[in-house]
Write an enzyme that holds these catalytic residues in place. Structure first.
Site, PDB file in Angstrom:
ATOM      1  N   THR A 171       0.803  -1.221   0.000  1.00  0.00           N
ATOM      2  CA  THR A 171       0.000   0.000   0.000  1.00  0.00           C
ATOM      3  C   THR A 171       0.840   1.276   0.000  1.00  0.00           C
ATOM      4  OG1 THR A 171      -0.222  -0.434   2.373  1.00  0.00           O
ATOM      5  CG2 THR A 171      -2.118  -0.930   0.978  1.00  0.00           C
ATOM      6  N   GLU A 172       2.127   1.156   0.314  1.00  0.00           N
ATOM      7  CA  GLU A 172       3.043   2.299   0.229  1.00  0.00           C
ATOM      8  C   GLU A 172       4.451   1.786   0.000  1.00  0.00           C
ATOM      9  OE1 GLU A 172       3.104   5.188   3.364  1.00  0.00           O
ATOM     10  OE2 GLU A 172       0.939   5.149   3.677  1.00  0.00           O
ATOM     11  N   ASN A 173       5.118   2.329  -0.997  1.00  0.00           N
ATOM     12  CA  ASN A 173       6.539   2.074  -1.194  1.00  0.00           C
ATOM     13  C   ASN A 173       7.081   3.145  -2.126  1.00  0.00           C
ATOM     14  OD1 ASN A 173       8.692   0.195  -3.153  1.00  0.00           O
ATOM     15  ND2 ASN A 173       9.047   0.350  -0.958  1.00  0.00           N
TER      16      ASN A 173
END
Length: 577
Positions: free
Chosen positions: A410-412
């Site tokens: 979901t975040e990178n």
């Protein structure tokens, strides 16, 4: 940057230098690059959040959030920035969806602002239909362009009224208030939204909001505040999952998960049992704090042991870590249809005992020290070092620890500091995406059940206590311009090629991507530089002769950073003399 964070960083660097001779920093090699593609149907996208991107902080009936209040307090945010206008996503979402469509995104992750829907935080007080309409329009346009909305219900913007009246997440009443908000979102948007995330990175909400005070609401309840907030957040997550499961799932056929941020912790000495245990403790106090109750029903045993022992040593009758009842354990266990993983970096971990007499703290409860290798690339945020191999290890840890759940990254992503002069030819970001996405591909080969990847972030945006001093975006946002125009960085073209190829097909093709992406960014650099030269011309006639200098070389944003600094210096000198 807060003094506490600065001291923490300096301490880590000193430890790195002193430890450098004691162990081999290169024992974890990156390994060879793996050429291959992701499974058919793998979902690619990018994300953002309401407070960071929307702006329109007091428009169309929106109420105040804890971040509106916190950011307006002098000294809380770098350069006293606020997200009052930020990217103006509230007005420009159609333009942004056009950018997503061009990149052929499968999904876009965004959050719904609780105070934009319930201005006072409570359903019974008022429902803001203008806020409902904004998200209706956003969701509909995404779907019209074949982009799946992945919607976060809480990305840190608690209604200020709930903080003032009840103490926010320190109060158990938030569980029901949040459930009312989530239930309305299911009712109004659930016919079209099939992927829901209850909380984004609750670790930050708890620790930085109620322990260190670096984030809103800015409370420093050392040793208790974070644990209490997390306890209520976990119960709120479970209640919302059950509400969807019993009232909406059969009709809407959607999924409800949570997004947990997790750095990987690697033992300094892989032959030292104390370091091995400290590294696992680091991950358990970070991700396991939330994941273990959700998957297994209770806090990690190591957290219960360490916090309980230290609480007893401090003369407390009960542990500072709250306790779930047997009924609550059963209610919380299994409340996750998919696990969102936010991951950016890795730390080396070694054992360090903190005497209980030094005071209560989440950080001292862990009895460990975080180290970094000074040779790790660090282009932006002080905490973000590029360590790709940690990503694969983390994903495999999740597979082993929690029964190989369905995972969405979901975040990178990676930032750059504005002080270093933003260059649209962001080679470090292309390298970061290449290396981290490849480690994710290796994890899939290991059998990890990863279904999608979300680059963080679509746009440059407000970065919490760091204000606008750090940029994570694929697209550069010119915050000096009231229209907030977007300019593609080279990483846009690079990520677009990863998406179109669904991975890394062969060495020859992949090696050409960076060259082609860099070629396209040069013209964008010149365009942005030209726009900002016009701003310089408006600042002072003294800049006119400087503009002539920039005609000699290819104008870049870095050139203009230097010119702006020179103009500022001239103003100072004028004032002095």
């Amino acid at each position: 940057m807060s003094l506490q964070r600065m001291l923490k960083l300096l301490y880590a660097l000193v430890l790195c230098v002193s430890a450098n001779e004691d162990f081999d920093w290169t024992k974890n090699e990156r390994g060879s690059f793996y050429y291959g593609t992701f499974p058919t149907g793998f979902s690619w996208g990018a994300g953002g959040s309401a407070y960071q991107t929307e702006g329109a902080w007091d428009k169309d009936g929106k109420g105040m959030s804890i971040w509106d209040v916190f950011a307006h307090k002098k000294g809380k945010i770098f350069l006293n920035d606020t997200a009052d206008h930020s990217c103006e996503g509230y007005y420009k979402f159609k333009d942004d969806i056009t950018l997503m469509k061009d990149m052929k995104f499968n999904h876009y992750r965004f959050s719904i602002s609780w105070p934009r829907i319930f201005p006072n935080g409570i359903k019974a007080d008022h429902i803001n239909e203008k806020g409902i309409k904004y998200y209706d329009d956003l969701i509909n346009m995404l779907l019209d362009n074949n982009i799946t909305p992945i919607v976060t219900l809480y990305h840190w913007d608690l209604p200020q009224v709930l903080q003032e009246k009840y103490g926010g997440w320190q109060n158990a009443s938030m569980v029901n208030y949040f459930n009312d908000f989530a239930n309305l979102c299911f009712e109004r948007f659930g016919d079209r939204v099939k992927y829901w995330i209850t909380f984004n990175n609750p670790w930050s909400s708890a620790v930085e909001g109620y322990e260190t005070g670096e984030h809103a609401p800015g409370l420093k309840l050392k040793g208790t505040g974070a644990y209490k907030a997390a306890h209520h957040i976990i119960k709120a997550h479970a209640k919302v999952w059950h509400t969807y499961d019993t009232q909406w799932r059969s009709k809407q056929k959607g999924l409800v998960g949570i997004s947990l941020l997790a750095d990987w912790g690697e033992p300094v000495d892989i032959t030292n049992q104390r370091d091995i245990e400290a590294a696992e403790r680091y991950v358990q106090f970070y991700m396991g704090w939330f994941a273990t109750p959700i998957f297994n029903g209770d806090y990690p045993q190591v957290m219960k042991d360490y916090i309980g022992r230290k609480s007893a040593q401090q003369g407390l009758g009960t542990s500072r870590l709250p306790v779930f009842s047997s009924q609550e354990k059963s209610y919380i266990k299994g409340t996750c249809d998919f696990l969102g993983i936010g991951h950016f970096t890795t730390r080396y971990i070694t054992q360090k005992n903190y005497p209980s007499g030094r005071g209560n703290s989440y950080f001292t409860d862990r009895d460990l020290v975080e180290l970094v290798d000074p040779r790790w690339p660090d282009p932006g945020s002080e905490w973000l070092y590029s360590v790709p191999w940690g990503f694969r290890r983390l994903l495999n840890f999740v597979k082993t620890q929690y029964g190989n759940p369905m995972i969405y990254v979901t975040e990178n992503g990676v930032s750059e500091k504005v002080q270093r002069c933003t260059d649209l030819c962001d080679e470090w970001r292309m390298q970061y995406f290449k290396d981290y996405i490849n480690e994710m591909l290796k994890a899939l080969k290991d059998g990890v059940n990863v279904k999608g990847y979300t680059a963080w972030s679509l746009l440059d945006k407000f970065e919490w206590d760091e204000g606008f001093s750090e940029r994570f975006g694929l697209f550069y946002v010119d915050f000096l311009n009231k229209n907030k125009p977007r300019y593609p960085k080279a990483s846009v073209q690079y990520y677009k090629r990863i998406i179109s190829s669904n991975g890394f097909p062969n060495q020859r093709e992949v090696e050409s991507w960076r060259r082609k992406a860099t070629e396209t960014c040069s013209s964008s650099n010149q365009l942005l530089a030209g726009k900002q030269r016009n701003i310089l011309a408006l600042i002072d006639p003294l800049t006119s002769h400087m503009e002539m200098v920039t005609e000699i070389v290819v104008p870049t944003v870095c050139t203009l950073c230097i010119l702006l600094a020179a103009v500022f210096l001239m103003f100072l000198l004028r004032g002095r003399f």
